[in-house]
Design a protein around this motif. Sequence first.
Motif, short mmCIF file in Angstrom:
data_model
loop_
_atom_site.label_atom_id
_atom_site.label_comp_id
_atom_site.label_asym_id
_atom_site.label_seq_id
_atom_site.Cartn_x
_atom_site.Cartn_y
_atom_site.Cartn_z
N GLY A 30 0.82 -1.21 0.00
CA GLY A 30 0.00 0.00 0.00
C GLY A 30 0.84 1.25 0.00
N VAL A 31 1.92 1.25 0.77
CA VAL A 31 2.82 2.42 0.81
C VAL A 31 3.43 2.66 -0.55
N MET A 32 3.76 1.60 -1.26
CA MET A 32 4.39 1.73 -2.58
C MET A 32 3.43 2.30 -3.62
N PHE A 33 2.13 2.28 -3.33
CA PHE A 33 1.17 2.91 -4.22
C PHE A 33 0.97 4.40 -3.92
N LEU A 34 1.57 4.87 -2.83
CA LEU A 34 1.38 6.26 -2.44
C LEU A 34 1.85 7.25 -3.51
N PRO A 35 3.02 7.04 -4.16
CA PRO A 35 3.40 7.95 -5.23
C PRO A 35 2.37 8.05 -6.34
N PHE A 36 1.68 6.94 -6.62
CA PHE A 36 0.63 6.97 -7.63
C PHE A 36 -0.50 7.88 -7.19
N ALA A 37 -0.90 7.74 -5.93
CA ALA A 37 -1.99 8.58 -5.41
C ALA A 37 -1.62 10.06 -5.48
N LEU A 38 -0.41 10.38 -5.06
CA LEU A 38 0.03 11.78 -5.07
C LEU A 38 0.15 12.29 -6.51
N GLY A 68 13.63 -9.98 -10.48
CA GLY A 68 14.64 -9.40 -9.60
C GLY A 68 14.51 -7.90 -9.44
N GLY A 69 13.33 -7.37 -9.79
CA GLY A 69 13.13 -5.93 -9.73
C GLY A 69 12.88 -5.43 -8.32
N GLY A 70 12.56 -4.16 -8.23
CA GLY A 70 12.29 -3.55 -6.95
C GLY A 70 11.49 -2.27 -7.12
N PHE A 71 11.19 -1.62 -6.02
CA PHE A 71 10.36 -0.42 -6.04
C PHE A 71 11.00 0.70 -6.86
N LEU A 72 12.28 0.97 -6.62
CA LEU A 72 12.94 2.09 -7.29
C LEU A 72 13.13 1.83 -8.78
N THR A 73 13.36 0.58 -9.15
CA THR A 73 13.65 0.29 -10.55
C THR A 73 12.41 -0.03 -11.38
N ASP A 74 11.37 -0.59 -10.77
CA ASP A 74 10.23 -1.08 -11.53
C ASP A 74 8.90 -0.41 -11.24
N VAL A 75 8.83 0.35 -10.15
CA VAL A 75 7.53 0.87 -9.72
C VAL A 75 7.48 2.39 -9.65
N LEU A 76 8.47 3.02 -9.03
CA LEU A 76 8.39 4.46 -8.76
C LEU A 76 8.27 5.30 -10.02
N GLY A 77 9.16 5.13 -10.97
CA GLY A 77 9.13 5.94 -12.20
C GLY A 77 7.84 5.83 -12.96
N PRO A 78 7.43 4.60 -13.33
CA PRO A 78 6.17 4.47 -14.07
C PRO A 78 4.95 4.92 -13.28
N SER A 79 5.00 4.80 -11.94
CA SER A 79 3.88 5.27 -11.13
C SER A 79 3.69 6.77 -11.29
N ILE A 80 4.78 7.52 -11.28
CA ILE A 80 4.70 8.98 -11.40
C ILE A 80 4.16 9.37 -12.76
N ILE A 81 4.71 8.76 -13.82
CA ILE A 81 4.28 9.09 -15.19
C ILE A 81 2.81 8.76 -15.40
N ALA A 82 2.42 7.52 -15.05
CA ALA A 82 1.05 7.08 -15.31
C ALA A 82 0.04 7.85 -14.48
#
Length: 465
Positions: free
Chosen positions: A305-313, A355-369
């Motif tokens: 849930g915390v990792m989805f926070l950038p998407f919400a913001l 072998g991914g992670g939050f910084l490499t696979d989630v954060l960037g695309p979350s902000i863009i999308a």
Amino acid sequence: MFQKLQHKPATTLAVVAVVQFMVSLDLSVVNVGLPEIATGLGFSPTGVTWVIHAYALTFGGLLLLGGKASDRYGRKHLLLAGLGLFGLASLAGGFAQDPGQLVAARAAQGIGAAALAPAALALLATTFPSGRERVRAFGVWSAMNAAGGALGVLIGGVLTQYASWRWVMFVNVPMATVAFVLAFGGVADGLPGVRRGRPDVLGALLATGGMTTLVFGVVRTDRHAWGSPTTMITLAIAVVLLAGFVVVERTTRREPLVRLGIFANRAVSGANAYNLLVGAAMASSFYFMSLYLQRVLAVGPALTGVMFLPFALGVVVGSVLAIKLGYLVPAKKLLIGGALLTATGFAWFGQISVGGGFLTDVLGPSIIASIGFGLCLGPLVATATAGVAPDETGTASGLLNSSRQLGASLGLAALGTAAHHHTGATITPTTLNDGYARGLMLCAAVLLVAVVIAATALPRAKRHA
């Protein structure tokens, strides 16, 4: 005091914001808790998706009836009735003891949401008919709509891990109560009901039954091939029910659920087709990313849930940008640009790895999308209700909400099934990752189709102010 509040547009805006946050939250708050729900109540791997479908289908399938009823019986009355049912169904769902009880409670939540959501949006549209105030009001609405969907994942994760999955249902009860109290004392009745005939309940049942059967047929392709008799018969029944809905709408002596002539308005038809695809892509992407984090990267529910926070913001940021740009940029261009940006984010999401992670696979695309998604919401609502007669704003609002929810259920059924087929029979982190990646790439493709619709089907661009 309440009488004074009834004449303040800001009070109506506040009530609608709370309502929209709650309704949107309920579509996503269960996502992170699905593994725990499946274990706790004994759902099958595919059966647990009906926790989402039951809400989305009754919500989407009955929204047109809700919109028509709000036009006929009064927006405030429907708003209060929907809030009451929504709160009680949430309470019942929290105490569910088997899959059937939870699915039934989710369906009842959808019925309540189908009554209150179009009434709330119609109140907003009539309270803020034009100008900068309309841009701001729909910007606030879109921000709360998006924030509820995105923060629902965070809230659901925290509640599931530190309390119980049951609290993803209980959390709605205080919100529904607060919204009911605010609406009862602080919202005006709005336009008087237009009593031209009784609403077309048969049409609503045919539409909901047809969509439910269609989704059921698609979801069951994990057991029965597309060309199997079971699948073909199920889909044929769905087509018959939906065709029956069209016939009833054309011939009924009651007030039609939706006046088919409303689709002659290019803004209405184009915006709803666009909205259907956006709903399909967004609901599916939330589902895939939630499962990727938990089942591939082994992240706990709360941290997911915390990792989805950038998407919400990011959605909130995009919604604020849409307000600012709405004074300068035509709505059509915002819809095209927002969908392109979101599609880019989803294509980036499609590169996830074991072998991914939050910084490499989630954060960037979350902000863009998320920023792209936020840019779409306000202009979309304003476009879909533009040029609609005042006594049909409830219907137009219900139609828009309906297309989003039906898109969500159909998208999750179709894209989820495609991802499941790509995963195959052998379940490992690698095969799951491949399936989720395929699903996310399909989400991007769906949004590119939405871009084409916005560019070709919507009328010549106008500012949505």
